[in-house]
Design a protein around this motif. Structure first.
Motif, PDB file in Angstrom:
ATOM      1  N   GLU A   1     -12.834   2.862  -4.308  1.00  0.00           N
ATOM      2  CA  GLU A   1     -12.536   3.889  -3.308  1.00  0.00           C
ATOM      3  C   GLU A   1     -11.114   3.749  -2.778  1.00  0.00           C
ATOM      4  OE1 GLU A   1     -14.240   5.495   0.999  1.00  0.00           O
ATOM      5  OE2 GLU A   1     -15.495   4.233  -0.280  1.00  0.00           O
ATOM      6  N   ALA A   2     -10.683   2.487  -2.588  1.00  0.00           N
ATOM      7  CA  ALA A   2      -9.342   2.262  -2.040  1.00  0.00           C
ATOM      8  C   ALA A   2      -8.263   2.305  -3.112  1.00  0.00           C
ATOM      9  CB  ALA A   2      -9.302   0.908  -1.335  1.00  0.00           C
ATOM     10  N   LEU A   3      -8.668   2.189  -4.373  1.00  0.00           N
ATOM     11  CA  LEU A   3      -7.705   2.030  -5.469  1.00  0.00           C
ATOM     12  C   LEU A   3      -6.680   3.151  -5.574  1.00  0.00           C
ATOM     13  CD1 LEU A   3      -6.964   0.110  -7.751  1.00  0.00           C
ATOM     14  CD2 LEU A   3      -8.485   1.406  -9.252  1.00  0.00           C
ATOM     15  N   PRO A   4      -7.072   4.434  -5.517  1.00  0.00           N
ATOM     16  CA  PRO A   4      -6.064   5.494  -5.692  1.00  0.00           C
ATOM     17  C   PRO A   4      -4.913   5.413  -4.682  1.00  0.00           C
ATOM     18  CG  PRO A   4      -8.266   6.404  -5.894  1.00  0.00           C
ATOM     19  CD  PRO A   4      -8.429   5.003  -5.404  1.00  0.00           C
ATOM     20  N   GLY A   5      -5.264   5.248  -3.409  1.00  0.00           N
ATOM     21  CA  GLY A   5      -4.221   5.182  -2.381  1.00  0.00           C
ATOM     22  C   GLY A   5      -3.366   3.937  -2.503  1.00  0.00           C
ATOM     23  N   GLU A   6      -4.023   2.784  -2.748  1.00  0.00           N
ATOM     24  CA  GLU A   6      -3.277   1.530  -2.868  1.00  0.00           C
ATOM     25  C   GLU A   6      -2.399   1.550  -4.114  1.00  0.00           C
ATOM     26  OE1 GLU A   6      -3.299  -0.597  -0.507  1.00  0.00           O
ATOM     27  OE2 GLU A   6      -4.921   0.320   0.623  1.00  0.00           O
TER      28      GLU A   6
ATOM     29  N   MET B   1      -1.144   4.166  -5.532  1.00  0.00           N
ATOM     30  CA  MET B   1      -0.029   5.074  -5.297  1.00  0.00           C
ATOM     31  C   MET B   1       1.073   4.372  -4.514  1.00  0.00           C
ATOM     32  SD  MET B   1      -0.031   8.769  -3.365  1.00  0.00           S
ATOM     33  CE  MET B   1       1.490   9.673  -3.111  1.00  0.00           C
ATOM     34  N   THR B   2       0.667   3.605  -3.499  1.00  0.00           N
ATOM     35  CA  THR B   2       1.656   2.891  -2.682  1.00  0.00           C
ATOM     36  C   THR B   2       2.378   1.817  -3.497  1.00  0.00           C
ATOM     37  OG1 THR B   2       0.332   3.239  -0.690  1.00  0.00           O
ATOM     38  CG2 THR B   2       1.997   1.499  -0.615  1.00  0.00           C
ATOM     39  N   ILE B   3       1.600   0.970  -4.153  1.00  0.00           N
ATOM     40  CA  ILE B   3       2.179  -0.170  -4.876  1.00  0.00           C
ATOM     41  C   ILE B   3       2.831   0.275  -6.179  1.00  0.00           C
ATOM     42  CG2 ILE B   3       1.673  -2.390  -5.948  1.00  0.00           C
ATOM     43  CD1 ILE B   3      -0.774  -2.535  -4.033  1.00  0.00           C
ATOM     44  N   GLY B   4       2.047   0.990  -6.999  1.00  0.00           N
ATOM     45  CA  GLY B   4       2.573   1.417  -8.302  1.00  0.00           C
ATOM     46  C   GLY B   4       3.713   2.405  -8.170  1.00  0.00           C
TER      47      GLY B   4
ATOM     48  N   LEU C   1      -0.045  -1.325   5.836  1.00  0.00           N
ATOM     49  CA  LEU C   1      -0.346   0.083   6.109  1.00  0.00           C
ATOM     50  C   LEU C   1      -1.844   0.281   6.330  1.00  0.00           C
ATOM     51  CD1 LEU C   1       1.988   1.864   3.520  1.00  0.00           C
ATOM     52  CD2 LEU C   1       2.291   1.728   5.993  1.00  0.00           C
ATOM     53  N   GLY C   2      -2.656  -0.460   5.539  1.00  0.00           N
ATOM     54  CA  GLY C   2      -4.106  -0.374   5.713  1.00  0.00           C
ATOM     55  C   GLY C   2      -4.550  -0.923   7.057  1.00  0.00           C
ATOM     56  N   VAL C   3      -3.909  -1.992   7.519  1.00  0.00           N
ATOM     57  CA  VAL C   3      -4.234  -2.568   8.830  1.00  0.00           C
ATOM     58  C   VAL C   3      -3.854  -1.593   9.945  1.00  0.00           C
ATOM     59  CG1 VAL C   3      -3.655  -4.411  10.459  1.00  0.00           C
ATOM     60  CG2 VAL C   3      -4.067  -4.949   8.045  1.00  0.00           C
ATOM     61  N   ILE C   4      -2.696  -0.950   9.786  1.00  0.00           N
ATOM     62  CA  ILE C   4      -2.285   0.057  10.779  1.00  0.00           C
ATOM     63  C   ILE C   4      -3.325   1.178  10.867  1.00  0.00           C
ATOM     64  CG2 ILE C   4      -0.562   1.826  11.301  1.00  0.00           C
ATOM     65  CD1 ILE C   4       1.534  -0.038  10.017  1.00  0.00           C
ATOM     66  N   LYS C   5      -3.799   1.593   9.699  1.00  0.00           N
ATOM     67  CA  LYS C   5      -4.830   2.628   9.656  1.00  0.00           C
ATOM     68  C   LYS C   5      -6.110   2.134  10.336  1.00  0.00           C
ATOM     69  CE  LYS C   5      -7.608   5.252   6.330  1.00  0.00           C
ATOM     70  NZ  LYS C   5      -7.865   5.478   4.880  1.00  0.00           N
ATOM     71  N   THR C   6      -6.443   0.860  10.106  1.00  0.00           N
ATOM     72  CA  THR C   6      -7.643   0.285  10.717  1.00  0.00           C
ATOM     73  C   THR C   6      -7.525   0.221  12.240  1.00  0.00           C
ATOM     74  OG1 THR C   6      -8.024  -1.056   8.730  1.00  0.00           O
ATOM     75  CG2 THR C   6      -9.152  -1.744  10.756  1.00  0.00           C
ATOM     76  N   MET C   7      -6.346  -0.200  12.707  1.00  0.00           N
ATOM     77  CA  MET C   7      -6.145  -0.317  14.155  1.00  0.00           C
ATOM     78  C   MET C   7      -6.249   1.032  14.852  1.00  0.00           C
ATOM     79  SD  MET C   7      -5.934  -3.482  14.604  1.00  0.00           S
ATOM     80  CE  MET C   7      -5.475  -3.500  16.338  1.00  0.00           C
ATOM     81  N   ALA C   8      -5.910   2.078  14.136  1.00  0.00           N
ATOM     82  CA  ALA C   8      -6.036   3.415  14.720  1.00  0.00           C
ATOM     83  C   ALA C   8      -7.490   3.839  14.858  1.00  0.00           C
ATOM     84  CB  ALA C   8      -5.277   4.426  13.863  1.00  0.00           C
ATOM     85  N   SER C   9      -8.390   3.084  14.184  1.00  0.00           N
ATOM     86  CA  SER C   9      -9.821   3.404  14.249  1.00  0.00           C
ATOM     87  C   SER C   9     -10.598   2.270  14.895  1.00  0.00           C
ATOM     88  CB  SER C   9     -10.349   3.660  12.824  1.00  0.00           C
ATOM     89  OG  SER C   9      -9.616   4.655  12.167  1.00  0.00           O
TER      90      SER C   9
ATOM     91  N   GLY D   1     -10.565  -2.165   2.439  1.00  0.00           N
ATOM     92  CA  GLY D   1      -9.612  -1.318   1.707  1.00  0.00           C
ATOM     93  C   GLY D   1      -8.185  -1.793   1.856  1.00  0.00           C
ATOM     94  N   ALA D   2      -7.836  -2.288   3.059  1.00  0.00           N
ATOM     95  CA  ALA D   2      -6.479  -2.796   3.274  1.00  0.00           C
ATOM     96  C   ALA D   2      -6.216  -4.032   2.423  1.00  0.00           C
ATOM     97  CB  ALA D   2      -6.278  -3.115   4.760  1.00  0.00           C
ATOM     98  N   LEU D   3      -7.211  -4.915   2.330  1.00  0.00           N
ATOM     99  CA  LEU D   3      -7.043  -6.135   1.533  1.00  0.00           C
ATOM    100  C   LEU D   3      -6.950  -5.843   0.038  1.00  0.00           C
ATOM    101  CD1 LEU D   3      -9.475  -8.537   3.407  1.00  0.00           C
ATOM    102  CD2 LEU D   3      -6.974  -8.516   3.459  1.00  0.00           C
ATOM    103  N   VAL D   4      -7.463  -4.695  -0.372  1.00  0.00           N
ATOM    104  CA  VAL D   4      -7.312  -4.298  -1.783  1.00  0.00           C
ATOM    105  C   VAL D   4      -5.833  -4.195  -2.151  1.00  0.00           C
ATOM    106  CG1 VAL D   4      -7.671  -2.410  -3.434  1.00  0.00           C
ATOM    107  CG2 VAL D   4      -9.541  -3.144  -1.959  1.00  0.00           C
ATOM    108  N   GLY D   5      -5.008  -3.781  -1.175  1.00  0.00           N
ATOM    109  CA  GLY D   5      -3.571  -3.683  -1.437  1.00  0.00           C
ATOM    110  C   GLY D   5      -2.966  -5.037  -1.794  1.00  0.00           C
TER     111      GLY D   5
END
Length: 286
Positions: free
Chosen positions: A30-35, A37-40, A184-192, A206-210
């Motif tokens: 689930e997290a792979l596409p976004g991560e 995109m960011t990394i690759g 970026l994933g942690v920032i997203k988490t903190m917002a929730s 999902g953040a750790l997947v990055g």
């Protein structure tokens, strides 16, 4: 073949063990596409910034060399030694002028065309013809000619290593890019932060997947590719040292058989024919 098996094994060992011991692959998928995109995406864009257009094209073209490996094997070395022997023998018995037509137009030469594996590599044909031409126009000092050949061989190796250097630079950047994605994933988490634990757990996972993807892509995929390309370039470069040894030995005054024996010693051990095997092949050359 082993390169393909190795890459397949990496995925089986990493993701297989994760699922066998209770990991939920769905979180990664689930997290792979976004991560990715960011990394690759960042890695590819950085790759484009760091390298020239020529190096980028060369690196992309070099990827196809990962699985088959070096293009020179025992068959190619046997043909090379046979070709060099035939040329040197002709020069010894009939004089330098006897090979002039062959080195001026190697693509039309019956000597060169008798060895199809060599003709498939334009650089090899040009390399042999160029230095035999220099010999025919009066460069008769073996040390001078050897120095010139060494310079061109080193230049070819340096240029061929650009691809591996480019991929290694990308591999070095991947772990840091993984941290960027994780932050970026942690920032997203903190917002929730007000969400229930099961939602936060999923976001943190999902953040750790990055971080995982950055390290995985670096050390398990891209760095091995860079190392593989470096090994292939170094192995193929040895082919031209064989040519250098034969031509400079002949220029030093040795008989064709001795010059070819000096060249045989430069062949990588796994591809080097033994003395009797090569002698039998050379004896068949008229």
């Amino acid at each position: 073949m082993f390169a393909a098996i190795g890459l397949l094994g990496v995925f089986i060992c990493v993701f297989g063990s994760f699922m066998i011991f209770g990991g939920k692959i769905g979180i990664i998928l689930e997290a792979l596409p976004g991560e990715f995109m960011t990394i690759g995406g960042a890695a590819i864009c950085g790759f484009m910034v760091a390298n020239s257009t020529h190096t980028i094209k060369q690196a992309l073209g070099a990827v196809k060399r990962i699985f088959p490996g070096a293009k020179f094997h025992k068959k190619e070395y046997m043909e090379l030694l046979s070709l060099l022997y035939q040329i040197l023998k002709t020069m010894k018995t009939k004089g330098v002028l006897a090979i002039e037509q062959h080195i001026e137009k190697p693509l039309e030469s019956n000597i060169f065309n008798a060895y199809p594996s060599i003709m498939k590599d334009p650089f090899t044909v040009k390399f042999i013809a160029d230095y035999l031409r220099m010999f025919s126009i009066g460069v008769d000092n073996p040390h001078e000619l050897e120095a010139l050949m060494e310079q061109e061989i080193d230049k070819a190796k340096h240029e061929d290593l650009h691809s591996s250097h480019a991929f290694q630079t990308m591999a070095d950047a991947m772990p840091a890019l993984g941290i960027v994605a994780a932050v970026l994933g942690v920032i997203k988490t903190m917002a929730s932060i007000t969400e229930p634990p099961e939602v936060l757990g999923k976001l943190i996972g999902g953040a750790l997947v990055g971080t995982f993807m950055g390290i995985f892509l670096s050390y398990c995929i891209i760095a091995p590719i860079a190392s593989r390309l470096k090994g292939v370039a170094e192995e193929e470069n040895q082919f031209y040292h064989v040519i250098r040894a034969a031509i400079t030995s002949h220029l030093a005054g040795y008989a064709p058989q001795v010059s070819i024996e000096a060249a045989r010693k430069k062949v990588p051990t796994e591809y080097m024919p033994d003395f009797n095997e090569l002698e039998e092949a050379l004896s068949a050359i008229s």
